[in-house]
Design a protein around this motif. Structure first.
Motif, PDB file in Angstrom:
ATOM      1  N   VAL A  34       0.857  -1.182   0.000  1.00 12.10           N
ATOM      2  CA  VAL A  34       0.000   0.000   0.000  1.00 12.10           C
ATOM      3  C   VAL A  34       0.893   1.232   0.000  1.00 12.10           C
ATOM      4  N   VAL A  56      -7.317   1.599   3.744  1.00 14.55           N
ATOM      5  CA  VAL A  56      -6.278   0.636   4.133  1.00 14.55           C
ATOM      6  C   VAL A  56      -6.862  -0.350   5.151  1.00 14.55           C
ATOM      7  N   LEU A  59      -9.281  -3.211   3.326  1.00 15.08           N
ATOM      8  CA  LEU A  59      -8.775  -3.793   2.080  1.00 15.08           C
ATOM      9  C   LEU A  59      -9.612  -4.982   1.619  1.00 15.08           C
ATOM     10  N   ASP A  63     -11.295  -5.207  -1.978  1.00 15.38           N
ATOM     11  CA  ASP A  63     -10.936  -6.314  -2.863  1.00 15.38           C
ATOM     12  C   ASP A  63     -12.195  -6.995  -3.401  1.00 15.38           C
ATOM     13  N   MET A 120      -2.066  -1.383  -3.715  1.00 16.08           N
ATOM     14  CA  MET A 120      -3.032  -0.285  -3.759  1.00 16.08           C
ATOM     15  C   MET A 120      -2.228   1.003  -3.652  1.00 16.08           C
ATOM     16  N   LEU A 136      -6.098  -0.118  -7.456  1.00 14.04           N
ATOM     17  CA  LEU A 136      -5.778  -1.463  -7.001  1.00 14.04           C
ATOM     18  C   LEU A 136      -5.201  -2.240  -8.173  1.00 14.04           C
TER      19      LEU A 136
END
Length: 166
Positions: A34, A56, A59, A63, A120, A136
């Motif tokens: 990240v 963060v 995630l 996703d 990311m 991403l």
């Protein structure tokens, strides 16, 4: 100069005024890099950093949202997702099946499930704008750095687009 944030800590700017933060985050059995970046710290608000920190921290949900967006693009034969899968079939041939984590019989879905969430990148200066706030990166083969799909998110976490790295 520097910006301090509860999640990111002290974000010091470089000589050109840019900021950069990087961390590897474990997501299941994957390590996701990240990065948070902005060319000018003066364009980064506390609200942008709060949104970035929330992304963060979530995630897994991002996703899932990104993969669902990829699946929704399978209906379009000219979508970048479909073209990516066809390209991988052509490139890998019979070796493609060895990269799949699950073989259900629907190759397109199996490829999307098998994509590795590589990174990311948060573009902190794009908070609230029309350009992507977060990107991403997904790859079927982590060694093939050119063969990736990019999912662009706005600062609300909504998918703007799915593109290939070409």
């Amino acid at each position: 100069m520097a910006i301090e944030h509860d999640f990111f800590g002290l974000l010091e700017s470089g000589p050109d005024g840019s900021i950069f933060w990087s961390e590897t985050v474990e997501l299941g059995d994957q390590a996701v890099t990240v990065d948070l970046t902005a060319p000018d710290q003066d364009d980064v608000s506390q609200a942008a950093l709060d949104v970035a920190a929330a992304m963060v921290s979530s995630l897994e949900a991002l996703d899932l949202s990104a993969r669902n967006a990829m699946v929704s693009e399978l209906d379009d034969r000219t979508s970048e997702v479909t073209e990516y899968i066809l390209q991988q079939q052509e490139l890998l041939g019979d070796d493609l099946e060895s990269l799949l984590v699950d073989v259900s019989g629907d190759l397109h879905i199996d490829v999307i499930r098998s994509l590795q969430f590589m990174s990311m990148t948060i573009l902190a200066d794009e908070h609230g704008g029309t350009d992507p706030f977060a990107v991403l990166e997904y790859a079927l083969d982590p060694e093939a750095t050119d063969d990736v799909l990019l999912v662009n998110l706005d600062s609300d976490g909504s998918v703007l687009s799915v593109t290939s790295a070409d």
